[in-house]
Write an enzyme that holds these catalytic residues in place. Structure first.
Site, PDB file in Angstrom:
ATOM      1  N   HIS A  74       0.285  -3.770  17.360  1.00 30.36           N
ATOM      2  CA  HIS A  74       0.652  -2.371  17.122  1.00 30.36           C
ATOM      3  C   HIS A  74      -0.158  -1.386  17.981  1.00 30.36           C
ATOM      4  CE1 HIS A  74       1.673   1.325  15.080  1.00 30.36           C
ATOM      5  NE2 HIS A  74       0.444   1.461  14.641  1.00 30.36           N
ATOM      6  N   HIS A  98      -6.490   3.944  17.196  1.00 37.65           N
ATOM      7  CA  HIS A  98      -6.083   4.929  16.187  1.00 37.65           C
ATOM      8  C   HIS A  98      -6.156   4.414  14.755  1.00 37.65           C
ATOM      9  CE1 HIS A  98      -2.082   2.963  16.416  1.00 37.65           C
ATOM     10  NE2 HIS A  98      -1.907   3.451  15.202  1.00 37.65           N
ATOM     11  N   GLU A 102      -9.539   3.614   9.720  1.00 39.24           N
ATOM     12  CA  GLU A 102      -8.942   3.444   8.412  1.00 39.24           C
ATOM     13  C   GLU A 102      -8.909   1.979   7.971  1.00 39.24           C
ATOM     14  OE1 GLU A 102      -5.370   5.717   6.071  1.00 39.24           O
ATOM     15  OE2 GLU A 102      -5.392   5.602   8.251  1.00 39.24           O
ATOM     16  N   ASP A 103      -8.648   1.104   8.926  1.00 38.80           N
ATOM     17  CA  ASP A 103      -8.383  -0.290   8.549  1.00 38.80           C
ATOM     18  C   ASP A 103      -9.542  -1.257   8.762  1.00 38.80           C
ATOM     19  OD1 ASP A 103      -5.922   0.640   7.975  1.00 38.80           O
ATOM     20  OD2 ASP A 103      -4.916  -0.202   9.733  1.00 38.80           O
ATOM     21  N   ASP A 165       2.622   6.320  17.538  1.00 45.23           N
ATOM     22  CA  ASP A 165       2.381   5.474  16.369  1.00 45.23           C
ATOM     23  C   ASP A 165       3.662   5.369  15.541  1.00 45.23           C
ATOM     24  OD1 ASP A 165       0.953   4.110  14.317  1.00 45.23           O
ATOM     25  OD2 ASP A 165       0.666   6.000  13.248  1.00 45.23           O
ATOM     26  N   ASP A 286      31.778  14.629  26.212  1.00 42.18           N
ATOM     27  CA  ASP A 286      30.599  14.307  27.016  1.00 42.18           C
ATOM     28  C   ASP A 286      29.767  13.209  26.368  1.00 42.18           C
ATOM     29  OD1 ASP A 286      30.135  16.056  25.047  1.00 42.18           O
ATOM     30  OD2 ASP A 286      29.093  17.537  26.258  1.00 42.18           O
TER      31      ASP A 286
HETATM   32 MN    MN Z   1      -0.701   2.930  13.492  1.00 37.63          MN
END
Ligand code: MN
Length: 757
Positions: A74, A98, A102-103, A165, A286
């Site tokens: 990811h 990123h 958090e993880d 993300d 179109d």
């Molecule tokens: Mn993420």
């Protein structure tokens, strides 16, 4: 941090073993950097990217996505998307990292140690944004949510990472539970796709829209997809011939470097058009469109001429987004023509415009970074600063509109908070719970007693932050305090508090005034005195409309008890004198007048130049009791003694005690009055005490051509301030205009003419 560092090929090999394939550009970076994580704050971009990947790889090791893939897939995909739209290395590094805060168990401080404050700031921003949960709301709310989102991302680059993300999460959404899928798809359609659009990142926008469309309207999606596929070969053939004939014509016209491509519209685009125009698929002409990329701006218009010359243009379909770019910076010429019996949409733009159309804000940034003389410094500044700087450097260039619209759009001076029900409320920056309460309802404001911000009891004066959940606790007995004016930022709250003060405070202040008076005068006969003529006249002398106003003024502290008592005594005395006035007194007066005429006529200047008619050359002065102004009806009085004539306003209270024999009919001589004749008078202004209010009033006076010769201010805490001004002006009209203007000022409670002392 775990283990000893991995070395180049080891890292790539290890990723391979792990079952993920790295993009070539990343492998190249890794090969160029012998020991990725070895140094702190890597200076060059290869080292930065390789180190960021290395760290993310090791931190996420052992973690898996719901799909079963190793988690590192990811962040690598997110970084790759950012690379594709031309984001800078620090943003791409943030893409790798990123999710680590958090993880995994690395802290922001550690991250800053490795990669510097900027990367830390970006990751921190993304982490923070991850905490906002969008309640499912109406259209109007969605706009506020988008604004809040942008307001919370102090650095726009954070939004780029967040969009990448989201895009990767949408691409891989199949692994999630259906209800979760739907929530995320809805959020994507309402918040993220419009955000990508606003930042001009067409490529993200289209894909986000189509992915959300596929989930939310699976039937329509499949249907349109099929139609597009079945008609494809037919359409492609048609396009091909059109392209061919157009190409020939462009070359004949000397436009050799044009690149023509046919492009299918994205499915959601076709679908929303069908919805908007209530049409079937085959009625949407179109579905495919031609795009002509030409070398420069000038050739855009030349190519347009060729297109219009080759095919018949459809009236009303030409749009010049070059002359008038869209707010997100998009530029192109759009037209529609009849080609091969079918209408066809044509877009013409330069490669730069194309970059902006595809990558939006990121492309702008990239271009500017390379081209700006301060290129070496750009990383030092945050993105907004750069926008502002360029705007100044560029002067009148065509980027100006783009930049200022971005700034206006994205950096509104607003703060966004939630109601307990999850509605979003936008308030001015610096607003407190009091502003919030008044925004919800004036009664809630007038009775707010306390607040719970994010479930914590807080002071009403606590400034609100983006994303706060705010709940107001009301109480029937609670009421506003004048102090609140120091803590509110919205005009609504300010006005409501003042209004409340004026209206509901009045009874209290009248009562307070009454109490003060009664304490001094005693209970006996008090009511009779209060309702009597004398008291009414005292009020008039103070330029107040009624006895109640007088009592209120006393209660406010605008007038002292002493002043009222003095005047009251005078009034009672005057009443007695008037009833006693005799003919004998009149005789003495007449005698005095003739004497004065004799002495004054000889000394006085010519009659013509006098601004007052009817004085016959007598010396005069303007009564300090009423300060008459040109434009007002006036009366002259002859004093006992050698003081000449005194000019009063016709309604001056002091005239009542002057017998008619001592009155002279006079009027203003308008032809003798010029702009330079200034007359003095006095006004009293009651204001809500705040810093700078006197300055504001003085400025308003000087704006209206009025001089101030004396100013006195009385203040006492919790009460309105009282400003006494001696002013010089031309006439009553100018005074009335000015009084009305001052009365209209937000902080002014009352204004009146004074000067009866
Ligand atoms: Mn993420």
């Amino acid at each position: 941090m775990s283990d000893e560092p991995l070395l180049r090929e080891d890292l790539i090999q290890s990723s391979d073993d792990y079952g993920i394939s790295l993009p070539e550009w990343l492998k190249k970076c890794i090969r160029q950097v012998p020991n990725p994580i070895g140094e702190c704050c890597p200076a060059d971009s290869e080292a930065l990217l390789a180190s960021a990947f290395d760290l993310a790889f090791r931190l996420h090791k052992g973690q898996f996505r719901v799909s079963g893939d190793p988690y590192i897939v990811h962040p690598v995909a997110v970084a790759n998307l950012l690379k594709e739209i031309g984001a800078s290395p620090k943003v791409i590094a943030a893409g790798f990292l990123h999710d680590v805060v958090e993880d995994t168990n690395i802290s922001l401080d550690q991250l800053e140690e490795y990669f510097g404050a900027e990367v830390r700031g970006l990751v921190e921003g993304v982490t923070k944004l991850g905490g906002i949960h969008f309640p499912n709301r109406t259209e109007a709310q969605a706009e506020n949510l988008r604004k809040m989102f942008l307001a919370m991302a102090s650095d726009i680059r954070v939004v780029l990472v967040k969009l990448a993300d989201r895009l990767h999460n949408m691409r891989t959404i199949d692994a999630l539970q259906p209800d979760k899928q739907e929530r995320i798809a809805l959020e994507t359609r309402e918040i993220y796709a419009p955000l990508a659009n606003r930042l001009g990142i067409g490529r993200f926008k289209w894909e986000l829209e189509d992915l959300a469309f596929k989930l939310l309207e699976p039937k329509s999606y499949k249907q349109i997809q099929q139609e597009v596929v079945t008609k494809r070969s037919e359409r492609e053939k048609r396009l091909e011939t059109t392209v061919k004939s157009l190409k020939t014509r462009l070359i004949e016209s000397g436009l050799l470097d044009c690149e023509i491509t046919g492009r299918p519209k994205h499915l959601f685009g076709i679908w929303s058009k069908m919805q908007r125009q209530d049409k079937e698929f085959h009625e949407i002409y179109d579905v495919a469109a031609l795009r002509i990329i030409v070398p420069n701006l000038e050739t855009c218009y030349r190519a347009l001429a060729v297109v219009h010359d080759t095919f018949r243009p459809i009236p009303g379909r030409f749009k010049d987004y070059i002359g008038l770019p869209k707010p997100n910076g998009y530029q192109s010429l759009h037209t529609a023509v009849i080609g091969r019996h079918r209408p066809i949409e044509v877009q013409i733009r330069t490669p730069e415009m194309h970059q902006v159309a595809e990558f939006g804000i990121a492309a702008h940034w990239k271009y500017k970074e390379g081209g700006s003389p301060a290129a070496g410094n750009t990383e030092r500044f945050n993105w907004l600063r750069q926008l502002v700087d360029w705007q100044q450097e560029e002067g009148g260039s065509d980027h100006n509109d783009y930049l200022s619209s971005i700034k206006e759009d994205l950096f509104d001076e607003e703060v966004f908070v939630f109601t307990p029900k999850g509605d979003v409320v936008g308030l001015r920056k610096g607003s407190t719970a009091i502003d919030f309460a008044y925004r919800i309802h004036s009664e809630i404001g007038n009775h707010c007693h306390g607040t719970r911000i994010n479930d914590k009891l807080c002071a009403l004066t606590t400034p609100l932050n983006n994303g706060d959940f705010v709940e107001i606790i009301t109480s029937k007995t609670a009421h506003p305090s004048l102090d609140w004016l120091n803590y509110v930022a919205t005009p609504t709250a300010r006005n409501r508090i003042r209004q409340w003060y004026k209206i509901s405070h009045r009874d209290e202040t009248i009562q307070r005034g009454k109490d003060l008076l009664e304490r001094d005068l005693g209970r006996t006969g008090f009511d009779t005195l209060l309702n009597g003529e004398a008291m009414k006249r005292v009020a008039e002398r103070c330029n107040l409309k009624s006895t109640d106003d007088l009592l209120a003024a006393l209660g406010f502290g605008a007038i002292t008890l002493h002043q009222i008592l003095n005047r009251l005594r005078e009034e009672i005395r005057l009443q007695n004198i008037t009833t006693l006035s005799s003919e004998k007194e009149d005789e003495i007066v007449e005698h005095n007048i003739s004497n004065q005429q004799a002495t004054l006529a000889s000394t006085k200047s010519s009659l013509k130049s006098s601004p007052i008619i009817g004085l016959e050359g007598l010396e005069y002065r303007l009564g300090g009791c009423c300060s008459p102004l040109p434009g007002e009806d006036i009366v002259g009085t002859v004093a006992l003694g050698n003081h000449g004539i005194t000019i009063h306003r016709q309604n001056c209270i002091n005239l009542e005690s002057v017998p008619s024999a001592r009155r002279l009919p006079v009027r203003w001589n308008n032809s003798q009055l010029s702009q330079s004749n200034k007359f003095s008078t006095q006004i009293r202004i009651e204001v809500i005490d705040r810093v700078g209010v006197l300055k504001d009033i003085l400025m308003r006076l000087s704006d209206n051509g009025i001089n101030v010769s004396d100013a006195r201010v009385q203040t006492s805490s919790g009460k309105p301030a009282c400003i006494d001004l001696k002013i010089e002006l031309r006439n009553s009209e100018q005074l009335m205009l000015t009084i009305n203007k001052i009365r209209a000022m937000a902080d002014v409670i009352d204004i009146a003419r004074t000067g009866l002392n």
